[in-house]
Motif scaffolding. Structure first.
Motif, short mmCIF file in Angstrom:
data_model
loop_
_atom_site.label_atom_id
_atom_site.label_comp_id
_atom_site.label_asym_id
_atom_site.label_seq_id
_atom_site.Cartn_x
_atom_site.Cartn_y
_atom_site.Cartn_z
N LEU A 156 0.85 -1.19 0.00
CA LEU A 156 0.00 0.00 0.00
C LEU A 156 0.89 1.25 0.00
O LEU A 156 1.72 1.41 0.90
N PRO A 157 0.73 2.16 -0.97
CA PRO A 157 1.64 3.31 -1.06
C PRO A 157 1.72 4.14 0.22
O PRO A 157 2.82 4.52 0.65
N LEU A 158 0.57 4.44 0.85
CA LEU A 158 0.61 5.23 2.08
C LEU A 158 1.41 4.51 3.15
O LEU A 158 2.25 5.10 3.84
N GLY A 159 1.15 3.21 3.31
CA GLY A 159 1.90 2.44 4.31
C GLY A 159 3.38 2.43 4.03
O GLY A 159 4.21 2.59 4.93
N LEU A 160 3.75 2.24 2.75
CA LEU A 160 5.17 2.22 2.38
C LEU A 160 5.82 3.58 2.63
O LEU A 160 6.97 3.64 3.11
N GLU A 161 5.10 4.66 2.32
CA GLU A 161 5.68 5.98 2.55
C GLU A 161 5.87 6.24 4.04
O GLU A 161 6.92 6.76 4.46
N LEU A 162 4.90 5.89 4.85
CA LEU A 162 5.04 6.08 6.30
C LEU A 162 6.21 5.27 6.85
O LEU A 162 7.02 5.76 7.64
N LEU A 163 6.30 3.98 6.43
CA LEU A 163 7.39 3.12 6.92
C LEU A 163 8.74 3.64 6.43
O LEU A 163 9.73 3.64 7.19
N GLY A 164 8.80 4.03 5.16
CA GLY A 164 10.06 4.51 4.61
C GLY A 164 10.55 5.77 5.30
O GLY A 164 11.74 5.89 5.63
N ARG A 165 9.65 6.70 5.54
CA ARG A 165 10.05 7.93 6.22
C ARG A 165 10.45 7.66 7.66
O ARG A 165 11.35 8.31 8.20
N PHE A 166 9.78 6.69 8.29
CA PHE A 166 10.15 6.31 9.65
C PHE A 166 11.57 5.74 9.68
O PHE A 166 12.39 6.13 10.51
N LEU A 167 11.87 4.83 8.75
CA LEU A 167 13.21 4.25 8.69
C LEU A 167 14.27 5.28 8.33
O LEU A 167 15.43 5.18 8.76
N ALA A 168 13.90 6.26 7.52
CA ALA A 168 14.85 7.31 7.16
C ALA A 168 15.26 8.12 8.39
O ALA A 168 16.39 8.62 8.46
N ARG A 169 14.34 8.23 9.36
CA ARG A 169 14.69 8.91 10.61
C ARG A 169 15.46 8.00 11.55
O ARG A 169 16.34 8.43 12.28
N LYS A 170 15.08 6.71 11.55
CA LYS A 170 15.68 5.73 12.46
C LYS A 170 16.81 4.99 11.74
O LYS A 170 16.65 3.84 11.30
N LEU A 171 17.94 5.62 11.61
CA LEU A 171 19.04 5.05 10.83
C LEU A 171 19.60 3.78 11.46
O LEU A 171 20.20 2.95 10.76
#
Length: 703
Positions: A156-171
């Motif tokens: 799901l695009p929204l889910g992927l974007e939320l997860l991706g942005r979360f991981l981008a913060r949590k290196l």
């Protein structure tokens, strides 16, 4: 469906058209959800186009004036997130080619509106989206976990974007760690809630779906909760109807189509088959748990319906039954994973038994094994250590081990089940007779014929007394006793039992049934052992065709029939016809039963015998050796099949003039046969003759 990327796609399209100057009349973006469309249109016209309105116009008149006095050139009007088409339709531009209207909506607006359905991304596109947010290095170094993460949100695009942005913060977070958090927190996980500036979406995943939920009627919400009980797999609609059997079927379809499908919360995948997106299913399940009273009732309805499905899967299911049940299996497995504690005591074992039979019927013993193991654990957990359901679970697991050739593991379970049934149900009970029969089958498979015979006789008499003289269980006992007599060389005693079992099965089960095919095959094997080849061949062919038709072309019983027919041709010297059948049976057994199984050893032995008969000794020897070692490992050093392998390998050496190697093998085979079958058995007599001839040749070669 919320979160699929409708707004983002419309936005990117509008930006691209703006950059290409495709709409000189302008691009007007309107938010439909919770906003006054008319006010937005009028404000846009005043601020962007500089329109002023004549006095005395009402709201509708002002909107019509806007459209009538819009600047020249093509115009793109975007209405984002339309929730009620009837509410916005009066304010749409007139039917003028200059106006192009683009709506984003979760609704199905019907055939009157040209629509483009946006689906979830495929795996490659989902990974590419995630990569733009976290970088290619993190994706490639954790590729399998990245795929799992995409799968968790169903691409799901929204889910992927939320997860991706979360991981981008949590290196320092690995994908595996985030997956664990999602499994624990589900849609409440912070990574699926927190949005950042720059995102088109204004809400997290659950909040986006909540907007659709509040638009559902009470009946639509109830159906949604029920669907949340099912697995993430295509749902045959008849299962839903069985869960809600008290509802009118037409009304139920209207609730489905006008509620869930029209709001794109449920997708039709084929005729009378529907599926929820993984995230939607997870959301509906949350709503199910929040609906405490009705939620429990829906779970119980689901469990009751699925137990009925499991009970419809009998022993030896045909390919038609397997095909009809295959779509229900994921939902039975979901019951086992999630809802097993809801089942009543009487129903507890049925889901495990049904799924186990489904897999066993295809020869997939490895898939059935964990089900039967878990069933045993669940019955022990639910009941006292001695209970009929525990005994049944012990018996089922032992039967599977027996079919896999794991005899040492099967025996203590069979014995325990027998003793438990006799203690709980009495010594004369159909279940006790079943345990006696099954233990006798195990002894038969191990070559322990003297131990098997009294159990077979006891089970037969008990079944006749308890079930009547004509019953499938009686036919099974007759068949098994006849097989024992055949292996003991007691052919005249075996034949009338085989014939009686065959006629009984035809009468009770119909002329085309897996058990009838088994009887035909066994009777043909008896005739083959007596050298009655012309009588045997048509029976083998009939059994093989019936099994292929009923069980499919790849099944352990089919492999057995191929092997038997090949053996017949081998005995007749029809080697070119026998070889491909032997090879086919061997490959099928390896695939279905595993590389180490008594059936595989039998196929290796038989193929080696064929090569020996053709004088292909170098090809035969490694197969004989492999079969011998496998049989010793699986069956023990004293078993009729081990004696057969020893005799066959000895005969090979004998034919090559390797008498000193042949003699001790003949002797070992002879001693085993004498011990297990007696001096008068045809196999014992044959090996005795082979041994005597070998010793004579050794003596002649030394003189």
């Amino acid at each position: 469906m919320g979160g699929i990327g409708k707004t983002e796609l419309a936005l990117q399209y509008a930006i691209a058209q703006l950059e290409q100057e495709q709409y000189p009349g302008g691009i007007c973006w309107l938010r439909a959800r919770g906003q006054e469309i008319a006010t937005q249109i009028v404000t846009f016209a005043q601020t962007k186009l500089g329109l002023t309105f004549p006095d005395g116009l009402d709201e509708k008149g002002q909107v019509d004036y806007c459209w009538g006095h819009w600047r020249e050139g093509d115009v793109l009007v975007v209405l984002d997130d339309v929730t009620e088409f009837d509410a916005v339709e009066p304010y749409l531009p007139p039917s003028d080619p200059k106006f192009k209207v683009l709506l984003t909506t979760r609704l199905n607006l019907g055939s009157s509106v040209q629509s483009l359905s946006i689906e979830e991304l495929d795996e490659e596109s989902a990974l590419a989206l995630l990569e733009t947010l976290v970088g290619p290095d993190r994706i490639q170094s954790q590729l399998e976990d990245a795929k799992t993460l995409c799968g968790w949100v169903g691409n799901l695009p929204l889910g992927l974007e939320l997860l991706g942005r979360f991981l981008a913060r949590k290196l320092d977070w690995s994908f595996e760690k985030l997956i664990g958090r999602l499994e624990s927190k589900k849609l409440a996980a912070k990574a699926l809630i927190t949005k950042e500036s720059g995102m088109t979406a204004q809400l997290g995943v659950a909040a986006a779906l909540e907007l659709s939920w509040v638009d559902l009627s009470e009946a639509e919400q109830e159906l949604a909760c029920l669907l949340g009980v099912f697995a993430v797999a295509p749902i045959p609609w008849h299962l839903v109807e069985e869960c809600l059997s008290d509802r009118d079927k037409d009304d139920l379809e209207d609730i489905r189509d006008e509620g869930l499908r029209d709001k794109n919360l449920l997708k039709r995948v084929e005729e009378r088959t529907y599926q929820l997106h993984q995230i939607v299913k997870e959301f509906f399940r949350i709503k199910l748990q929040e609906s405490s009273g009705n939620g429990e009732s829906l779970k119980q309805s689901f469990c009751k319906a699925m137990v009925g499905i499991a009970q419809g899967i009998g022993n030896n299911p045909t390919i038609d039954v397997i095909a009809g049940m295959s779509a229900s299996i994921p939902h039975l497995e979901e019951l086992v994973r999630q809802w097993i504690d809801i089942l009543s005591d009487d129903d507890l074992t049925w889901p495990y038994v049904g799924i186990g039979r489904f897999y066993e019927g295809q020869g997939n013993y490895g898939l059935a094994l964990p089900l039967y193991q878990e069933c045993l654990e669940q019955t022990k957990k639910r009941f006292d250590s001695e209970h009929p359901s525990v005994a049944q679970s012990l018996n089922n697991l032992a039967l599977l081990y027996d079919n896999q050739g794991r005899y040492t593991e099967a025996e203590p379970l069979y014995v325990q089940a027998l003793e438990m049934r006799q203690n709980l149900l009495g010594t004369e009970h159909p279940d006790a007779a079943t345990s006696l029969n099954n233990l006798a089958v195990l002894y038969y498979d191990q070559g322990r014929y003297t131990e098997a015979e009294p159990l077979y006789l006891q089970a037969l008499e008990m079944r006749k007394k308890l079930l009547g003289s004509e019953h499938p269980g009686v036919a099974l006992s007759l068949n098994n006793l006849a097989a024992l007599y055949t292996n003991q060389g007691r052919y005249t005693e075996a034949e009338p039992l085989y014939l009686q079992a065959l006629e009984m099965r035809k009468k009770l089960l119909g002329s085309e049934h897996p058990d009838v095919a088994t009887s035909l095959n066994n009777l043909a094997a008896l005739y083959t052992n007596q050298g009655w080849y012309t009588e045997a061949e048509p029976l083998y062919l009939q059994a093989l065709e019936m099994q292929k038709k009923l069980l499919g072309s790849e099944h352990p019983d089919v492999a057995q029939s191929l092997n038997n027919l090949a053996a017949l041709y081998d005995n007749q010297g029809r080697y070119t016809e026998a070889e491909p059948l032997y090879v086919q049976a061997l490959e099928m057994r390896k695939k279905l039963l595993g590389s180490e199984h008594p059936g595989v050893a039998l196929s290796l032995n038989n193929l080696a015998a064929l090569y020996t008969n053709q004088g292909r000794y170098t090809e035969a020897e490694p197969l004989y050796v492999q079969a011998l070692e496998m049989r010793k490992k699986l069956l023990g050093s004293e078993h009729p099949d081990v004696a057969q392998s020893l005799n066959n390998l000895a005969a090979l050496y004998d034919n090559q003039g390797r008498y000193s190697e042949a003699e001790p093998l003949y002797l070992q085979a002879l001693e085993i046969y004498q011990k297990l079958l007696g001096d008068e058995h045809p196999n014992t007599v044959k090996v005795q003759s082979n041994f005597d001839d070998c010793r004579r040749r050794i003596k002649e070669s030394n003189t």
